[in-house]
Scaffold this active site. Structure first.
Site, short mmCIF file in Angstrom:
data_model
loop_
_atom_site.label_atom_id
_atom_site.label_comp_id
_atom_site.label_asym_id
_atom_site.label_seq_id
_atom_site.Cartn_x
_atom_site.Cartn_y
_atom_site.Cartn_z
N PHE A 91 0.80 -1.20 0.06
CA PHE A 91 -0.05 0.23 -0.04
C PHE A 91 0.89 1.24 -0.04
O PHE A 91 1.84 1.48 0.78
CB PHE A 91 -0.78 0.01 1.21
N ASP A 92 0.40 2.15 -0.91
CA ASP A 92 0.89 3.52 -0.66
C ASP A 92 0.17 4.08 0.73
O ASP A 92 -0.65 3.62 1.24
CB ASP A 92 0.50 4.42 -1.84
N LEU A 93 0.68 5.16 1.29
CA LEU A 93 -0.02 5.66 2.57
C LEU A 93 -0.64 7.06 2.32
O LEU A 93 -1.96 7.01 2.37
CB LEU A 93 1.34 5.88 3.55
N ASP A 94 -0.02 7.96 1.73
CA ASP A 94 -0.56 9.23 1.61
C ASP A 94 -1.42 9.15 0.54
O ASP A 94 -1.39 9.02 -0.71
CB ASP A 94 0.07 10.40 1.45
#
Length: 213
Positions: free
Chosen positions: A8-11
């Protein structure tokens, strides 16, 4: 299991960090006596490396480090938790964990800041490993962060990246990993499509259905 390792990417993917990031950008630009664009123009700062984005807003190359320092001054003091977890994220991560999938984070956010955010919102418990950027710019491209992730954990099985920008798509593609885009973040959907995203979801439930196919 179609994909048993989810990265997953976060932002803009797990959390909506836009408010705090936009305020930090405005703080930096104003302290440098540079024009501060309307808030809706500042969403492009969510995701990409700051050193690549600040020059597009009038910051001379020789002052980019100054802009980043000012950004961090505000962000780490006031902006980092001006942030919310997207609806359904916790329930989705709970479900994926119970199904036995390995979950990871690969973000261009600095490593320490990413860990602060994930711990603050109680999300760290779901992830086998978290890979972020370095403060000195030596590791900040998505492909380099994914490479670093692979040194932290034995990412095994069939991998899928989940992110909100074209950089997630192209960065994961360099490792032979397909990317599913989300439409609730800060990226441009057309740019993601042009970059080769395998699909774009509007809710975590849509991703559940895709993974169960």
């Amino acid at each position: 299991m179609k994909y048993n390792a989810l990265i997953f990417d976060l932002d803009g993917t797990l959390t909506d960090s836009g408010p705090g990031i936009k305020k930090a950008v405005a703080y930096a630009l104003s302290h440098m006596d540079l024009p501060v664009p309307e808030e809706d123009k500042l969403g492009v700062f969510v995701g990409p490396p700051l050193k690549d984005t600040f020059p597009k807003f009038g910051v001379p190359e020789e002052r980019v480090d100054e802009a980043i320092a000012l950004f961090r001054e505000y962000y780490l003091d006031k902006g980092i938790f001006d942030n919310t977890v997207y609806p359904g994220t916790v329930e989705f991560l709970e479900r994926m964990k119970k199904e036995g999938r390995q979950l990871y984070v690969a973000t261009t956010k600095p490593q320490a800041a990413a860990e602060l955010v994930l711990n603050h919102f109680g999300l760290m418990q779901y992830f086998t490993a978290v890979a972020g950027a370095t403060a000195d710019h030596t590791r900040e491209k998505k492909e380099d962060i994914i490479a670093y992730l692979k040194t932290l954990a034995s990412v095994s099985g069939t991998e899928l990246m989940i992110g909100d920008t074209a950089l997630d798509v192209t960065g994961s593609a360099m490792h032979g990993i397909p990317c599913m885009g989300v439409d609730w973040g800060y990226g441009n959907l057309d740019d993601m499509r042009k970059a080769g995203v395998i699909g774009i979801i509007s809710s975590w439930n849509e991703l559940v259905k895709f993974l169960d196919e």
